[in-house]
Design a protein around this motif. Sequence first.
Motif, PDB file in Angstrom:
ATOM      1  N   SER A  54      13.123 -23.378  13.125  1.00  0.00           N
ATOM      2  CA  SER A  54      12.056 -22.382  13.182  1.00  0.00           C
ATOM      3  C   SER A  54      12.615 -20.978  13.045  1.00  0.00           C
ATOM      4  O   SER A  54      12.055 -20.145  12.333  1.00  0.00           O
ATOM      5  CB  SER A  54      11.304 -22.476  14.512  1.00  0.00           C
ATOM      6  OG  SER A  54      10.966 -23.801  14.768  1.00  0.00           O
ATOM      7  N   ASP A 105      13.601 -20.372   9.558  1.00  0.00           N
ATOM      8  CA  ASP A 105      12.382 -20.203   8.762  1.00  0.00           C
ATOM      9  C   ASP A 105      11.785 -18.827   8.966  1.00  0.00           C
ATOM     10  O   ASP A 105      11.361 -18.169   8.023  1.00  0.00           O
ATOM     11  CB  ASP A 105      11.349 -21.261   9.163  1.00  0.00           C
ATOM     12  CG  ASP A 105      11.580 -22.537   8.379  1.00  0.00           C
ATOM     13  OD1 ASP A 105      12.400 -22.482   7.453  1.00  0.00           O
ATOM     14  OD2 ASP A 105      10.959 -23.551   8.709  1.00  0.00           O
ATOM     15  N   TRP A 106      11.742 -18.421  10.238  1.00  0.00           N
ATOM     16  CA  TRP A 106      11.136 -17.122  10.573  1.00  0.00           C
ATOM     17  C   TRP A 106      11.869 -16.001   9.834  1.00  0.00           C
ATOM     18  O   TRP A 106      11.255 -15.136   9.222  1.00  0.00           O
ATOM     19  CB  TRP A 106      11.228 -16.914  12.086  1.00  0.00           C
ATOM     20  CG  TRP A 106      10.477 -15.712  12.572  1.00  0.00           C
ATOM     21  CD1 TRP A 106       9.180 -15.675  12.986  1.00  0.00           C
ATOM     22  CD2 TRP A 106      10.992 -14.389  12.706  1.00  0.00           C
ATOM     23  NE1 TRP A 106       8.847 -14.404  13.345  1.00  0.00           N
ATOM     24  CE2 TRP A 106       9.925 -13.586  13.187  1.00  0.00           C
ATOM     25  CE3 TRP A 106      12.223 -13.793  12.451  1.00  0.00           C
ATOM     26  CZ2 TRP A 106      10.079 -12.224  13.434  1.00  0.00           C
ATOM     27  CZ3 TRP A 106      12.370 -12.442  12.690  1.00  0.00           C
ATOM     28  CH2 TRP A 106      11.307 -11.668  13.183  1.00  0.00           C
ATOM     29  N   GLU A 119      13.375 -28.446  17.196  1.00  0.00           N
ATOM     30  CA  GLU A 119      13.299 -27.772  15.907  1.00  0.00           C
ATOM     31  C   GLU A 119      13.434 -26.257  16.017  1.00  0.00           C
ATOM     32  O   GLU A 119      13.142 -25.539  15.066  1.00  0.00           O
ATOM     33  CB  GLU A 119      11.974 -28.132  15.225  1.00  0.00           C
ATOM     34  CG  GLU A 119      11.973 -29.588  14.790  1.00  0.00           C
ATOM     35  CD  GLU A 119      10.743 -29.972  14.011  1.00  0.00           C
ATOM     36  OE1 GLU A 119       9.824 -29.143  13.936  1.00  0.00           O
ATOM     37  OE2 GLU A 119      10.724 -31.083  13.498  1.00  0.00           O
ATOM     38  N   ALA A 120      13.918 -25.812  17.186  1.00  0.00           N
ATOM     39  CA  ALA A 120      13.984 -24.357  17.409  1.00  0.00           C
ATOM     40  C   ALA A 120      14.844 -23.687  16.345  1.00  0.00           C
ATOM     41  O   ALA A 120      14.459 -22.673  15.769  1.00  0.00           O
ATOM     42  CB  ALA A 120      14.534 -24.066  18.798  1.00  0.00           C
ATOM     43  N   SER A 155       3.676 -32.338  18.816  1.00  0.00           N
ATOM     44  CA  SER A 155       4.192 -30.995  18.666  1.00  0.00           C
ATOM     45  C   SER A 155       4.456 -30.501  20.079  1.00  0.00           C
ATOM     46  O   SER A 155       4.265 -29.344  20.402  1.00  0.00           O
ATOM     47  CB  SER A 155       3.184 -30.125  17.924  1.00  0.00           C
ATOM     48  OG  SER A 155       1.891 -30.360  18.466  1.00  0.00           O
ATOM     49  N   GLN A 182       9.371 -29.182  19.844  1.00  0.00           N
ATOM     50  CA  GLN A 182       9.552 -27.778  19.474  1.00  0.00           C
ATOM     51  C   GLN A 182      10.987 -27.326  19.753  1.00  0.00           C
ATOM     52  O   GLN A 182      11.593 -26.602  18.954  1.00  0.00           O
ATOM     53  CB  GLN A 182       8.575 -26.888  20.230  1.00  0.00           C
ATOM     54  CG  GLN A 182       7.243 -26.782  19.519  1.00  0.00           C
ATOM     55  CD  GLN A 182       6.230 -26.021  20.328  1.00  0.00           C
ATOM     56  OE1 GLN A 182       6.533 -25.529  21.416  1.00  0.00           O
ATOM     57  NE2 GLN A 182       5.031 -25.927  19.797  1.00  0.00           N
TER      58      GLN A 182
END
Lengths: 270, 244
Positions: A42, A45-46, A38-39, A30, A35
């Motif tokens: 994310s 998702d957020w 996968e920004a 991770s 990270q």
Amino acid sequence: MPKLPKLPTPPLPPQFKSPPPRPGDEAAGSGPLQQAAEAGISVVDWVDERMSLSGAGRWMLFRKVPKGTNWAYTLGSATMFAFLSQAVTGVFLAMYYRPDPAGGAYESIRYVTNEVFLGQFVRGMHKWGSTVMVVLVFLHMGRTFFYGAYKYPRELNWVIGVVLLILTMLMSFTGYLLPFDQRAYWATIVGVNINGTGPLLGPYLSDFLRAGPEFGATTLSRFYAIHMLLVPGAIAAMIGAHLYLVAKLGTTAPPWQKAEKNPELRKAEL
Amino acid sequence: MNQREKEQYLREYAILKAQGKPFFPYAVAKDSLMACVVMAVIITMSLVLGAELGSKANPTTTTYVPRPEWYFFFLFELLRVIKPPSLVPLATIGVPTLGMILLFLLPFYDRGPERRPEKRPIAMFTAIFVIGAMAFLTYEGANAGTPTALDIATPASVTQQGSTAVAQFNEGRLVVAQSGCEACHQIGENGNNGPGPVLTHIASRLPGEGIRRTLENPTAPMPSFKNLPPKKLAAIVDFLSQLK
Ligand code: HEM
């Protein structure tokens, strides 16, 4: 529609084909690199955790369109696209336009046409885009008419469609005055006068459009406000309702399309 | 459609839908391609046809052609075809309003379950008739004469009064030609017969004062010419008063 061809997988040696990391896998890391990779996910998702819109998106995108859907079914979205084009080019025109009949409206359009970089091109797109949009609206209406798509259960969508048609014509009528050349001015005077001959509401409607009994200084700004705020807002809202109903009810199949008659298959499909 | 037909339709539709393809990417791909075509058409039209700008609007000179955008031609033409003044509101407002109401209510009076065009003869004939009529009116409207020139013989009564009267008559003729009256009025062999009445013998019907009153305070759809410079207005009135 034929199946889209799949791209062949590139011939990689096996040791380069790393298996995808599993969630919670320490070794896959991770770390910052992971990270960063996968920004995007994310962020989505957020947002989705707070708005829960992905369901609506899936509902809109992964619904099925019935067998037999053909090119005539693109006319509605083509109309919408023409409307978007009008919106974008209109914003650029609005950056230069001054709705002042005494000295401003005509001059600002002349300035756009003759001086501004690509001004004539954008103005031409807006002008001819209106023709294209009107033609597309009529073609789309013709399609839904000839396919009997206005019948149960899509009656309401037809009614919303007629409202969209009227709003589109209203756009054309109010927009025609804005360049404020001779053609625009006199055609609009005649148009507003025609309107005034209507029973009951006619004279009031004409007074409203003119902002008074005479064609005056505020008439142009009134037309401008109607043309670039009121009606486009209404069109956008109506397109939203129209599309909601399209997704909710599904688009029709062509009327001559027959469902599978084989009872075995019938059962399987249901 | 009664309840049974409705349910049958929904059942049939559910099967057709289940046999269909997902909207994304199949329909989206077609829609996107169509969007590109639309964009290409708009850009080409803009590049080829450009965006002209006429001379500035001027309520007083009126060398104008009251012509709407082409897709309103059929309305304008309707206005010219239907002449009696009592029927003009019917043409201008009545027909379009009626058309719109019929269009609005279509799903509520056409309730038959049949959707195939070849099985809906009334709907198809009506549609084809309406499309044909609109196309015809649009074509006629597009070809309507443009009001710029006015050829009319100077009446003998004017010639007898001498050269100043002839000059005055000719000036009025010019102003009338420039003022676009012929878009709606026929004068001699010129102009369009309708929506306004023929003006060839207007003076035998209406005295000069009446003509002036009409110009200053007309009945719609004729525009008001009140803002014309007094000289031009007088020239028009003089000219029309000679057309016996
Ligand atoms: C701004 C104008 C309009 C836009 C942007 C628009 C957009 C759309 C879109 C994207 C669809 C999806 C399927 C298709 O393209 O056929 C649709 C369907 C439909 N539209 Fe429109 N439309 C407009 C005007 C109209 C008008 C004027 C009518 C009729 C009076 C109408 C009636 C319908 C009906 C009945 C459907 C359902 C068709 C079916 O299920 O097969 N729309 N519209």
